[in-house]
Design a protein around this motif. Sequence first.
Motif, PDB file in Angstrom:
ATOM      1  N   ARG A 181      39.211  47.799  38.511  1.00 42.91           N
ATOM      2  CA  ARG A 181      38.409  48.803  38.501  1.00 42.91           C
ATOM      3  C   ARG A 181      37.394  49.048  39.915  1.00 42.91           C
ATOM      4  O   ARG A 181      37.175  50.041  40.192  1.00 42.91           O
ATOM      5  CB  ARG A 181      37.192  48.460  37.216  1.00 42.91           C
ATOM      6  N   TRP A 182      37.065  47.636  40.530  1.00 46.76           N
ATOM      7  CA  TRP A 182      36.410  47.655  41.805  1.00 46.76           C
ATOM      8  C   TRP A 182      37.421  48.285  42.681  1.00 46.76           C
ATOM      9  O   TRP A 182      36.873  49.089  43.358  1.00 46.76           O
ATOM     10  CB  TRP A 182      36.258  46.328  42.123  1.00 46.76           C
ATOM     11  N   ARG A 184      39.282  50.937  42.312  1.00 48.26           N
ATOM     12  CA  ARG A 184      39.392  52.286  42.294  1.00 48.26           C
ATOM     13  C   ARG A 184      38.293  53.276  42.514  1.00 48.26           C
ATOM     14  O   ARG A 184      38.104  54.190  42.595  1.00 48.26           O
ATOM     15  CB  ARG A 184      39.999  52.763  40.627  1.00 48.26           C
ATOM     16  N   GLN A 185      37.006  52.268  42.448  1.00 48.62           N
ATOM     17  CA  GLN A 185      35.812  52.805  42.667  1.00 48.62           C
ATOM     18  C   GLN A 185      35.328  52.810  44.109  1.00 48.62           C
ATOM     19  O   GLN A 185      35.978  52.248  45.007  1.00 48.62           O
ATOM     20  CB  GLN A 185      34.751  52.068  41.688  1.00 48.62           C
ATOM     21  N   GLY A 186      34.228  53.331  44.487  1.00 48.93           N
ATOM     22  CA  GLY A 186      33.629  53.160  45.736  1.00 48.93           C
ATOM     23  C   GLY A 186      33.949  54.490  46.610  1.00 48.93           C
ATOM     24  O   GLY A 186      34.592  55.382  46.032  1.00 48.93           O
ATOM     25  N   ARG A 191      37.897  52.773  49.337  1.00 50.34           N
ATOM     26  CA  ARG A 191      39.033  52.645  48.353  1.00 50.34           C
ATOM     27  C   ARG A 191      40.298  51.987  48.964  1.00 50.34           C
ATOM     28  O   ARG A 191      41.026  51.075  48.535  1.00 50.34           O
ATOM     29  CB  ARG A 191      39.129  53.705  47.555  1.00 50.34           C
TER      30      ARG A 191
END
Length: 321
Positions: A181-182, A184-186, A191
Amino acid sequence: MRERLEQYQVGLYLLAVGVGLWVGAYWGSLAEALMAGLWPLLGALLYATFTQVPLAGAWRRLARTRLLAAALLGHFLVIPLLLWGLAQLPLAPPVRLGILLVLLVPCTDWFLVFTHLGGGDTPAALALTPLCLLLQLLLLPLYLWWFLDQAALAGLLRRELLGAFVGLILLPLVAAWLTERWARQGSSERRPWRQRLVAGLGWLPVPLLALVLFLVAAGQVGVVSDHLGLLFGLVPLFAGFLGVALGLAWLLGRAFRLPAAQGRVLAFGFGSRNSFVVLPLALALPAGFEAAVSVVVIQSLVELLGMLLFLRWVPRLFPIP
């Protein structure tokens, strides 16, 4: 470069086992101290493996396949029936107990790593793992009562299995999911490097597994040396079990018309047992059952070498077009 590392992984593993046996033979106290790091290292190995597996939808994919029925049939009906026949042989009670303890329960940790390295359907294997563990917890009391009338022992084993599930499966799985998840985010700037970092974790399974094999070989060679007489009978028995497991995987793969990648899941699943989990249990047995510890240790070493051969044989037995 990473492909080259995986190409020569079997040689690296054999080197790790050889060095581990040498360290365990000449520096036994050092080997015992190093064994304290085995479970954390296994957790790190499984975390690195899980980060390379698409976790989303694994259960849904498994439910739509015939792999689930084939795996459950092999793990919890065919193999226990074979072991029931083995339990009828005139074996010393500690030896019989050790054999059943280590062969009745399918592996729920490094079988995932070998499946991944052997080109199997790792998401499906991962989805199978919680169900296999749950069925172990439910069926082991029945198996031990049926074979040996050892219901009290099954309760102790149940606690060991729960601890292994939390420490070796659940925590690395949650950590890998959070990492996924980390990544895919930001922001759009962050990313790409996050995804490169996750991809870089794909380098870790091979060297981490080599370290695990080194620790296992170093920490257990002393136990085997105390019961050398068992080697002559148990090594052929456990090697034969690996051959039967491979044949069973091939037969069920054909019977259920499984894709090659799922046939590989069966092969690595049937061949690997939960020796890391039952070893602490065997060590906790009362006086007079020391031979059971050696049985578990010998099986884990035979399985270790067998899994290295499986990495060569299984892709040939289940070729992917």
